[in-house]
Write a protein that holds these residues in place. Structure first.
Motif, short mmCIF file in Angstrom:
data_model
loop_
_atom_site.label_atom_id
_atom_site.label_comp_id
_atom_site.label_asym_id
_atom_site.label_seq_id
_atom_site.Cartn_x
_atom_site.Cartn_y
_atom_site.Cartn_z
N ALA A 26 71.16 71.20 87.08
CA ALA A 26 71.28 72.53 86.49
C ALA A 26 71.98 73.45 87.48
O ALA A 26 71.76 73.39 88.68
CB ALA A 26 69.90 73.09 86.16
N CYS A 27 72.84 74.28 86.98
CA CYS A 27 73.50 75.24 87.86
C CYS A 27 73.45 76.61 87.20
O CYS A 27 73.44 76.74 85.99
CB CYS A 27 74.93 74.82 88.16
SG CYS A 27 75.94 74.60 86.71
N ARG A 28 73.40 77.60 88.02
CA ARG A 28 73.33 78.97 87.52
C ARG A 28 74.72 79.44 87.10
O ARG A 28 75.70 79.11 87.74
CB ARG A 28 72.81 79.90 88.60
CG ARG A 28 71.39 79.65 88.96
CD ARG A 28 70.96 80.66 89.98
NE ARG A 28 69.56 80.46 90.29
CZ ARG A 28 68.95 81.06 91.26
NH1 ARG A 28 69.59 81.92 92.03
NH2 ARG A 28 67.68 80.84 91.48
N PRO A 29 74.77 80.26 86.07
CA PRO A 29 76.06 80.85 85.73
C PRO A 29 76.48 81.84 86.82
O PRO A 29 75.63 82.35 87.55
CB PRO A 29 75.81 81.57 84.40
CG PRO A 29 74.33 81.75 84.33
CD PRO A 29 73.72 80.67 85.17
N PRO A 30 77.76 82.11 86.95
CA PRO A 30 78.19 83.04 88.00
C PRO A 30 77.61 84.43 87.76
O PRO A 30 77.47 84.87 86.62
CB PRO A 30 79.71 83.04 87.87
CG PRO A 30 80.00 82.52 86.52
CD PRO A 30 78.85 81.64 86.14
N ARG A 31 77.27 85.12 88.86
CA ARG A 31 76.77 86.48 88.75
C ARG A 31 77.92 87.42 88.47
O ARG A 31 79.01 87.27 88.98
CB ARG A 31 76.07 86.88 90.04
CG ARG A 31 74.81 86.07 90.28
CD ARG A 31 74.08 86.54 91.48
NE ARG A 31 73.54 87.87 91.18
CZ ARG A 31 72.85 88.60 92.04
NH1 ARG A 31 72.63 88.14 93.24
NH2 ARG A 31 72.39 89.77 91.71
N ARG A 32 77.65 88.38 87.66
CA ARG A 32 78.68 89.36 87.31
C ARG A 32 78.15 90.75 87.59
O ARG A 32 76.97 91.02 87.47
CB ARG A 32 79.04 89.24 85.84
CG ARG A 32 79.61 87.86 85.55
CD ARG A 32 79.87 87.70 84.10
NE ARG A 32 80.19 86.29 83.89
CZ ARG A 32 81.11 85.86 83.07
NH1 ARG A 32 81.81 86.71 82.37
NH2 ARG A 32 81.33 84.59 82.94
N THR A 33 79.04 91.65 87.95
CA THR A 33 78.64 93.02 88.21
C THR A 33 79.06 93.91 87.04
O THR A 33 79.90 93.55 86.23
CB THR A 33 79.30 93.54 89.50
OG1 THR A 33 80.70 93.47 89.36
CG2 THR A 33 78.86 92.71 90.69
N ARG A 34 78.49 95.07 86.99
CA ARG A 34 78.79 96.00 85.89
C ARG A 34 79.85 97.01 86.28
O ARG A 34 79.88 98.10 85.73
CB ARG A 34 77.53 96.73 85.48
CG ARG A 34 76.48 95.85 84.89
CD ARG A 34 75.35 96.69 84.40
NE ARG A 34 74.30 95.87 83.82
CZ ARG A 34 73.26 96.34 83.26
NH1 ARG A 34 73.06 97.65 83.20
NH2 ARG A 34 72.36 95.54 82.76
N GLY A 35 80.65 96.71 87.19
CA GLY A 35 81.57 97.73 87.67
C GLY A 35 82.89 97.56 87.16
O GLY A 35 83.93 97.81 87.06
#
Length: 72
Positions: A63-72
């Motif tokens: 299992a791998c985490r989806p990439p983190r995204r910022t709200r900017g």
């Protein structure tokens, strides 16, 4: 079973699915497994009686985490 062992679910609605054993949950004979379902890794609780060791075969991708995204 030991964490990381590949298992097959032998009973219930998930019959025949392959999973990775994660570990016991409580004294109630329930365990947690990781399985690939609809293209995503899902943690599922099942009865330890409904698991069997999986013989040779294709490995379940980790299992791998989806990439983190910022709200900017």
């Amino acid at each position: 079973f030991h964490p990381g062992d590949r298992v097959e679910i032998t009973d219930g609605p998930l019959l025949g699915l392959e999973a990775v054993f994660l570990g016991p949950l409580s004294a109630a004979a329930r365990v947690q497994v990781l399985l690939q379902f609809l293209g995503q890794a899902q943690q599922v609780e099942v009865s330890v009686d409904s698991l069997a060791p999986l013989r040779a075969g294709p490995a379940i991708p980790p299992a791998c985490r989806p990439p983190r995204r910022t709200r900017g």
